[in-house]
Design an enzyme around this catalytic site. Structure first.
Site: not given
Lengths: 465, 98
Positions: A388-389
């Site tokens: 994600n990040d």
């Protein structure tokens, strides 16, 4: 008991050879082709060093040594055979064991030598037990969080840093007093005990996403404490081994911090949880485009070049073997499939590489961030599995984002982006990802393992057999 | 400052530089095995623990030394086994193709 004339010199020479083998061991680790030779060199060096030590003239009783060596082997074998997904917690646990060894040796040496301890000796001995102690409990805490025995969320409270620093200041002050007055034996137990408390407090505010940095940092501390022990015991072998381990941990910590665009102090003293409140509101209105396994399969099979970005979610779902099947079936169709691996993907440095290697993905298909970013603009599809990040374009553009400035994989430069994700819930760091709302992004909702399996079934011709 | 001590400081400094140069070259692919291998090598602290466990100087030293040998030995054995297991898995494309 063996007491050859000149055995001291023989032991020193054996240690010298062992030291050389340790350096070569790490030297050969530079590439996968020679790496196993490196392990062998390390093993021979270790066997020589232990064998040489057994000749030490001071040893008068081998009973407990034998018991301990056997017991250690019995504990060590299962620890060497854990599943690859459990490697981060195993590593943390072994940092704890190493630190425990160093702390106990330091404690024993203190009581054998006190009160006749020169100032320099007492300083390194203090460093040994303080670093050893905080690494011991800190690593146990990290292992507990990674094994999910302890809550993974960072636990923060007001004034935490002040509390932690004050707790650390006490043993340092005690160390200074002991250096000046080594006869005050009564202070020593406190100098051992308080760092144990600090180790716990230090890890309490650390979240799962910070684990790669923290494990590296603990690695470094373990090495430094062993190096300090080398000074206490006047052992050059130990100083070298400790310095190698310490610098390894240090380099990895620097790499990890840079990959997150954060400083050490920021990782240790600024838990991620505090900065996220601003992003929650506007997410509801935005539109995402979900897609089915069939649609994903048809886009993937029409592609020339696919770049897969794995993250911790792949490890959690144990999806690496399904990912290999996907890799095989796409490669068979002539699609060029590679993997883009961010330095902090997963829970420890190199975590994703090991999982993918375990699933038999050739390592020349595993690209680091720079290599991946130079290939992404030509990629037809970027397929994100459980990351994600590290793919969040806000890190490049949104100065208000808590991850602004963090180097990311530029997956948004690929022609199509696919994200396998369980739901739209925010990721571990709780930061919204604008990538999901791009026109070119398809959201593939579901468990990573099941979804990849479904794509593979579509690719290999409908029904499964 | 005693000559011995300054020798030890030289050893530390040089080992630090060597460590830095050698480890900088380790491929990021192998960062996990790197950590488990350095961990096994770091367990060389066992040499200090062995002497304590066998010297019979005091009960405390024998007990602490013995436990320390157990802890370090488990790191040596476990560390080498898992590092080798991991490295065995790393293969290039032509090596295996099903």
């Amino acid at each position: 008991m063996i007491n050859l004339p000149g055995s001291e010199h023989i032991i020193e020479l054996v240690y010298l050879v062992a030291t050389a083998l340790f350096v070569l061991s790490l030297r050969w680790l530079s590439s996968p082709a020679t790496a196993r030779r490196g392990v062998l060199a390390g093993e021979i060096g270790m066997a020589l060093a232990v064998g040489g030590t057994l000749l030490h003239h001071g040893i008068v009783d081998y009973k407990w040594i034998a018991v301990a060596l056997v017991l250690g082997t019995i504990i060590g074998i299962p620890l060497g055979k854990v599943a690859m997904t459990a490697v981060p917690q195993r590593t943390a646990l072994s940092h704890a064991f190493g630190a425990a060894c160093v702390t106990m040796v330091g404690t024993a040496e203190f009581y054998l030598r006190a009160p006749n301890i020169p100032k320099f000796m007492m300083s390194v001995l203090s460093m040994e037990v303080i670093l050893g102690g905080l690494t011991f409990t800190g690593s146990l805490m990290a292992a507990g969080k990674l094994q999910e025995l302890l809550p993974q969320r960072p636990i923060t409270y007001k004034g935490q840093n002040l509390v932690n620093l004050s707790v650390l200041a006490v043993p340092v002050a005690l160390a200074v007093m002991l250096v000046l007055h080594p006869a005050h034996k009564g202070l020593f137990p406190f100098m051992v005990f308080i760092p144990l408390v600090f180790g716990v407090l230090m890890i309490v505010p650390i979240g799962g996403a910070d684990m790669p940095t923290v494990i590296s940092l603990l690695n470094s501390y373990a090495g430094l404490s062993a190096m300090a022990m080398g000074f206490v015991l006047d052992s050059k072998l130990l100083i070298v081994a400790g310095a190698l381990d310490g610098s390894s941990g240090f380099i990895l910590s620097v790499i990890m911090s840079k990959a997150m665009n954060r400083s050490f102090t920021n990782v240790l003293f600024g838990a991620f949880g505090q900065v996220q409140a601003t992003v929650a509101g506007e997410t509801e209105a935005k539109i995402v485009r979900p897609a089915t396994p069939e649609e994903a399969a048809s886009i993937l099979s029409a592609a020339n070049k696919v770049l897969i970005v794995p993250g911790y979610g792949m490890a959690v779902a144990q999806a690496q073997h399904k990912v290999r099947e996907l890799f095989d079936s796409l490669t068979k169709k002539g699609v060029d499939v590679k993997f883009g691996i961010h330095a902090v993907a997963g829970r420890m440095p190199g975590h994703m590489n090991v999982l993918l290697a375990e699933a038999d993905i050739p390592y020349d298909k595993l690209l680091d961030m720079e290599q991946a970013n130079s290939e992404l603009p030509q990629a037809d599809v970027a397929l994100i599995i459980g990351a994600n990040d590290v793919t969040n374009p806000a890190a490049r553009t949104d100065t208000g984002s808590p991850i602004f400035g963090m180097p990311i994989l530029d997956v948004d430069k690929a022609r199509t982006v696919m994200v396998i994700k369980r739901s739209m819930a925010a990721g571990f760091a709780g930061i919204d990802n604008p990538l999901y709302y791009l026109d070119k992004t398809l959201m593939l909702f579901g468990d990573a393992k099941t979804f990849v399996g479904n794509i593979v079934r579509e690719l290999t011709g409908g029904g499964h057999g | 400052m005693k000559a011995d001590l300054i020798t030890l400081l030289y050893v530390m400094m040089l080992a630090g530089f060597i460590g830095f140069e050698v480890i900088r070259r380790v491929s990021p692919l192998l960062h996990t095995p790197l950590m488990s291998l350095t961990n096994a090598l770091d367990a060389i602290a066992v040499v200090g623990a062995i002497v304590l466990a066998g010297e019979k100087k005091s009960t405390l030293a024998t007990v602490l030394g013995t436990i320390a040998v157990v802890a370090a030995t488990s790191n040596i054995v476990g560390g080498f086994i898992i590092t080798d297991r991991m490295l065995k898995m790393f293969k290039t494309s032509p090596a295996k193709k099903s």
